[in-house]
Design an enzyme around this catalytic site. Structure first.
Site, mmCIF file in Angstrom:
data_model
loop_
_atom_site.group_PDB
_atom_site.id
_atom_site.type_symbol
_atom_site.label_atom_id
_atom_site.label_comp_id
_atom_site.label_asym_id
_atom_site.label_seq_id
_atom_site.Cartn_x
_atom_site.Cartn_y
_atom_site.Cartn_z
ATOM 1 N N SER A 686 0.796 -1.229 0.000
ATOM 2 C CA SER A 686 0.000 0.000 0.000
ATOM 3 C C SER A 686 0.829 1.279 0.000
ATOM 4 O O SER A 686 0.280 2.366 -0.144
ATOM 5 C CB SER A 686 -0.953 0.012 1.197
ATOM 6 O OG SER A 686 -0.225 0.002 2.398
ATOM 7 N N LYS A 729 -6.509 3.661 8.519
ATOM 8 C CA LYS A 729 -5.604 4.641 7.913
ATOM 9 C C LYS A 729 -6.205 6.049 7.953
ATOM 10 O O LYS A 729 -5.497 7.026 8.217
ATOM 11 C CB LYS A 729 -5.291 4.229 6.472
ATOM 12 C CG LYS A 729 -4.420 2.980 6.367
ATOM 13 C CD LYS A 729 -4.256 2.531 4.925
ATOM 14 C CE LYS A 729 -3.389 1.277 4.845
ATOM 15 N NZ LYS A 729 -3.252 0.780 3.472
#
Length: 784
Positions: A686, A729
Site C-alpha cells: 500500500s 488509515k
C-alpha cells in the site's frame, strides 16, 4: 311405569335423581363405597334419602368436567340403593351403595339444582342353553381372571370362589368387569351390552389384553425389585462391614474418604457413562493401600470428576432491552459488536436449543476486546472465565495430560469450567493469534474441536478420558490480526472487526469511563480533581499515539497518582489540571503533531499504513546520489514493500519524458528510498504510490504537499490498485491533522465504515492512476 325387581322386592320408579360419577362404571349386584362432594351430587343424594333411597349412577364421558350437563353423561347407568351414609368433617358424604339393575335415560326432567330423569329399566336377553362354546368361554374367562389377579399379587381366593360358583354368563361378566376396573369407556360398553354371551366375549377380549399388560408389568416390577434387593443387600453388607471394622478398631479415615467420594458421586449428577467410570475408579481405590502412589492419582482424578459442573448452569437473562442498556453502560460506540450480541440473545430467546456462536473480536490493543467479553457475560447473566493463549506451544494446555504422567492435570478449558462452577459460562480465549507450535503438538489443532459447535458436545480431555458437553458454553476469542490464525480455526469463528477510536471517541471514553475508574482506584473523590475536556484532548494528541485507550488510561492514572500523593501529604484540593499545567504532571509531550509537517519538502511524501496497533502515518523519503543506477532501500522493508519500490522506479523510468527527464537519467545516479523508524518492520504493497511520489518529487525537485497523505498499490503502468485497512488509515490521518487523503477509487465504498467525525476533517481524492496522484501532490499537470 313401575317395575318390580323380584329378588330385592324393590319398586323402581320411572323418575329418579341422577348422580354423575367420575372414573367409575357401577354394575348390578356391585356393592362399593363412594364419596360425594359436588353440590349437584349432594342435592341428588339428599333428594334420594328423603324418598326411596334410589339413585341412578351414570358415568361421565370426561372425568375432568366439574359441573356435568346431560350431554356430558352416558345414556345408560345403574339404579343403586343407598345402604349407608356418613358425613365427613370436610362436608362430603361417604355412601355405601348397591347396584340393582341397568336403566336407560329416556329424558332429563330436571337439570337444577340437581339432575333428574325419566328412565327405562333394561333387562338382559335370555340365554336359551349353556352350550359347549359358552362353557369354554366361561372357563377361559375364569382362568384369565385368576392369572391376572395372581400377577397383580392380590388375595384372590375369595373372588375365585365366587367366580367358580357363578354359571350365568351375564352375571360373570358383570362381576369380573366390576372387580378388574377396566377403562371407563370399555366398562361402559360392557354395561350397555344386553346380550350376556356377547358381554362375556367382550370381557374375554379385554382380559386377554389386560393379561398381556399385567404380565409385562409384573416382569418390570420383578426386575425393579431384584435391583432394589441387590442395592439394599449391598448397603446392608457395607454397613455390616463398617460395624465389624469399628469393633475390630480397623475403621479409619480411608474408609470415611471412600464413603465421602461415593456420596459426592451420587450428588454430582454425572452422565451415566461418567458415573460408571467414577464408580469403577472408586472400587479400584478401595482395593489399594491408601498411601500408594496410584491411590493418590485416583484420588485426584475423582476430585476432578465430582467437582465439574456436569449439569449445573445459570439461567440466561432474556431481556433484550436490559442487555442493550448494560452494553451501552460498559462500552462507548462499538455499535456493530453490540448489535451482533443482541441478535444472538434474540435468537436464543426464540430458540433456547440454538448452539452458541464462536465470536472472534479482532482489533488493535486497548480497544476493549477483553472487557467486552465481561460485559456480554453480565448482559447474559452468566459467569465469565478468561484464559490467555499467548505463547502456548503445548497441545496438552488445551486437551490436558494423560493420567500416566506425574503431575498430570486437565487442560485449561476444563480447569476454567471447574473454576466458575457452571457449564454455560462466557469463555474468553485471549490472544488466539499468538498460539505457537513445536514438537509437543499444535494447540490450534486442539482448539478445532473446542470451537466447533458440531463436535464440542463430546469434548474429550486426555486427563478425564470421558466426554464433556461444551455446547452450552459461549466461546469468545480475541486477536490483533487474523493472518496468523490457521484457516481451519478461523473458519469456525465469526470475525468481528473492532477498529481504533477517533480523538472525539477517545475523549468521550475518557470522560465517561477512564477518568471515573482511575479516580476510584486511586482512592480519590470526584471533587478532589478537575480535568477539563481540553486537557484530556491535549493528553490524547501530545502524550499518546495509539488506536485504543490503554496508554490514555495510564496517563490519566499518572495524574491521579500525583494528586493522591499531594492529598496524602496534607494539601487540600480541588486540584485543577489544565493544558497549561499538564507538564507538571506528565512531563514533556511525547508527540508533537503540529511539528511533524512544518513545511512541504522535496522527496518526502506522507503515506498511510495499517499495523496491528491501528493506523499509522508513514514518512517516505527519497533522494538521488551520484552512482551507477542502483536502487537502495532501507528502513526494515519487507519483500512486498521492496517490490513496490522497484515497481515505482520502473514506472518513473517509463514516464521519464513526461517528467522532463532524459531517458537515461538513472545511469549516473543511485536512488535511495528510506522509511524512517527503521527499527520497526514494515511490509505490504500500500505504500507504492507514496514511494513513487517521493521519488518523482526528488527527481524533478518539486516539494510534496505536506497536507496530503496517500495510500495505494502501484503497477508498472501506473494504475492504482485498492488496499486494505482504509478505516484505520483514515483515523490515523485525522489524528495527524492531515487535511487531504488520496485513495484508490475502488476503496470509495470503504468510507461507509469511517466515523463521520473523522470524515468531516478530511478531503478525499479518489484516483485510478498515478497521474491523478501527482497533480494534487506535486501541483503539476502532466501532458498526455
Amino acid at each position: 311405569m313401575e317395575d318390580i325387581l323380584e329378588e330385592k322386592e324393590i319398586l323402581i320408579p320411572d323418575e329418579v335423581p341422577v348422580l354423575p360419577v367420575k372414573d367409575l362404571v357401577v354394575f348390578p349386584s356391585m356393592i362399593l363405597p363412594i364419596f360425594v362432594g359436588r353440590s349437584i351430587s349432594l342435592k341428588a343424594v339428599e333428594e334420594s334419602l328423603e324418598g326411596d333411597k334410589l339413585v341412578l349412577l351414570v358415568a361421565q364421558r370426561d372425568p375432568t368436567t366439574e359441573e356435568p350437563t346431560p350431554e356430558d353423561l352416558y345414556p345408560i347407568g345403574t339404579i343403586c340403593q343407598i345402604m349407608r351414609q356418613l358425613r365427613l368433617p370436610d362436608g362430603r358424604l361417604k355412601l355405601l351403595i348397591q347396584g340393582l339393575t341397568k336403566a336407560k335415560i329416556k329424558k332429563y326432567t330436571q337439570d337444577s339444582p340437581f339432575l333428574k330423569a325419566k328412565i327405562e329399566v333394561l333387562e338382559d336377553l335370555a340365554v336359551s342353553e349353556v352350550s359347549v362354546e359358552i362353557e369354554a368361554l366361561i372357563r377361559n374367562v375364569r382362568e384369565q381372571s385368576e392369572k391376572i389377579l395372581s400377577l397383580k399379587g392380590l388375595d384372590y381366593d375369595d373372588i375365585i370362589a365366587i367366580l367358580t360358583s357363578i354359571d350365568d354368563p351375564g352375571q360373570l361378566a358383570d362381576i369380573i368387569a366390576s372387580n378388574l376396573r377396566f377403562k371407563v369407556s370399555e366398562a361402559q360398553t360392557i354395561l350397555e351390552t344386553l346380550d350376556p354371551v356377547a358381554r362375556l366375549r367382550k370381557v374375554n377380549d379385554l382380559l386377554s389384553k389386560e393379561l398381556q399388560v399385567s404380565t409385562v408389568q409384573a416382569q418390570i416390577q420383578s426386575e425393579a425389585r431384584e435391583e432394589m434387593d441387590k442395592v439394599q443387600r449391598e448397603y446392608f453388607l457395607r454397613e455390616q462391614l463398617k460395624a465389624i471394622k469399628r469393633e475390630l478398631g480397623e475403621f479409619d479415615e480411608f474408609d470415611e474418604e471412600i464413603e465421602e467420594f461415593r456420596e459426592k458421586i451420587e450428588k454430582a449428577r454425572m452422565p451415566k457413562a461418567v458415573k460408571e467410570e467414577a464408580l469403577k475408579q472408586l472400587e479400584r481405590l478401595e482395593m489399594m493401600h491408601p498411601d500408594s502412589a496410584d491411590a493418590n492419582v485416583i484420588r485426584t482424578y475423582l476430585d476432578w470428576l465430582v467437582s465439574l459442573p456436569w449439569r449445573k448452569s445459570t439461567k440466561d437473562k432474556m431481556d433484550i432491552k436490559t442487555a442493550k442498556k448494560i452494553l451501552d453502560e460498559d462500552h462507548y460506540d462499538l455499535e456493530k459488536v453490540k448489535e451482533r450480541i443482541l441478535e444472538y440473545l434474540s435468537v436464543r430467546k426464540l430458540n433456547p436449543k440454538a448452539k452458541g456462536p464462536i465470536l472472534c473480536f479482532v482489533g488493535p490493543p486497548g480497544v476493549g476486546k477483553t472487557s467486552l467479553g465481561k460485559s456480554i457475560a453480565r448482559a447474559l447473566g452468566r459467569k465469565f472465565v478468561r484464559i490467555s493463549l499467548g505463547g502456548i506451544r503445548d497441545e496438552a494446555e488445551i486437551r490436558g495430560h494423560r493420567r500416566t504422567y506425574i503431575g498430570a492435570m486437565p487442560g485449561r478449558i476444563i480447569q476454567g469450567l471447574k473454576q466458575v462452577g457452571t457449564n454455560n459460562p462466557v469463555f474468553m480465549l485471549d490472544e488466539i493469534d499468538k498460539i505457537g507450535a513445536d514438537f509437543r503438538g499444535d494447540p490450534a489443532a486442539a482448539l478445532l474441536e473446542v470451537l466447533d459447535p458440531e463436535q464440542n458436545t463430546n469434548f474429550s480431555d486426555h486427563y478425564l478420558n470421558v466426554p464433556f458437553d461444551l455446547s452450552k458454553v459461549m466461546f469468545i476469542t480475541t486477536a490483533n490480526v487474523t493472518d496468523t490464525i490457521p484457516s481451519a480455526l478461523k473458519d469456525r469463528m465469526e470475525v468481528i472487526e473492532i477498529p481504533g477510536y477517533t480523538e472525539e471517541e477517545k475523549l468521550q471514553i475518557a470522560l465517561k469511563y477512564l477518568l471515573p475508574r482511575q479516580i476510584k482506584e486511586h482512592g480519590l473523590k470526584p471533587e478532589d480533581i478537575q480535568i477539563a475536556p481540553k486537557t484530556i484532548a491535549r493528553i490524547i494528541s501530545h502524550y499518546t499515539r495509539e488506536a485504543g485507550v490503554r496508554n490514555l488510561e495510564r496517563e490519566i492514572g499518572a495524574i491521579c497518582r500525583k494528586v493522591a500523593r499531594k492529598i496524602a501529604e496534607g494539601e487540600k484540593g480541588p486540584f485543577k489540571i489544565t493544558p497549561q499545567n499538564l507538564r507538571r504532571y506528565l512531563g514533556l509531550p511525547k508527540y508533537r503533531p503540529e511539528m511533524e509537517v512544518e513545511e512541504s519538502e522535496v522527496g518526502v511524501a506522507t503515506g498511510l499504513a495499517w499495523t496491528p496497533y491501528g493506523g499509522e502515518i508513514l514518512r517516505v523519503e527519497a533522494t538521488v546520489l551520484k552512482g551507477k543506477g542502483n536502487l537502495m532501500l532501507t528502513g526494515q522493508m519487507g519483500e512486498v514493500m521492496q517490490e513496490s519500490a522497484k515497481a515505482a522506479l520502473s514506472y518513473v523510468r517509463s514516464r521519464a519524458k513526461l517528467f522532463g527527464l532524459p531517458e537515461n537519467f538513472y545511469e549516473g545516479i543511485d536512488v535511495h528510498i528510506h522509511v524512517p523508524e527503521g527499527a520497526v518492520p514494515k511490509d505490504g504493497p500500500s505504500a507504492g504510490i507514496t514511494m513513487a511520489t517521493a521519488l518523482i518529487s526528488t527527481l524533478i525537485n518539486k516539494p510534496v504537499d505536506k497536507e496530503i497523505a496517500m495510500t495505494g498499490e502501484i503497477t508498472l503502468r501506473g494504475r492504482v490498485l485498492p488496499v486494505g485497512g482504509v478505516k484505520e488509515k483514515i483515523l490515523a490521518a485525522a489524528r495527524a491533522k492531515v487535511k487531504c487523503v488520496i485513495l484508490p477509487v475502488q476503496n470509495k465504498e470503504d468510507l461507509a465504515e469511517v466515523p463521520p467525525s473523522a470524515k468531516r476533517k478530511l478531503k478525499f481524492i479518489f484516483v485510478k492512476n498515478m497521474d491523478e496522484v501527482l497533480e494534487p501532490a506535486l501541483k503539476i499537470k502532466l501532458k498526455k
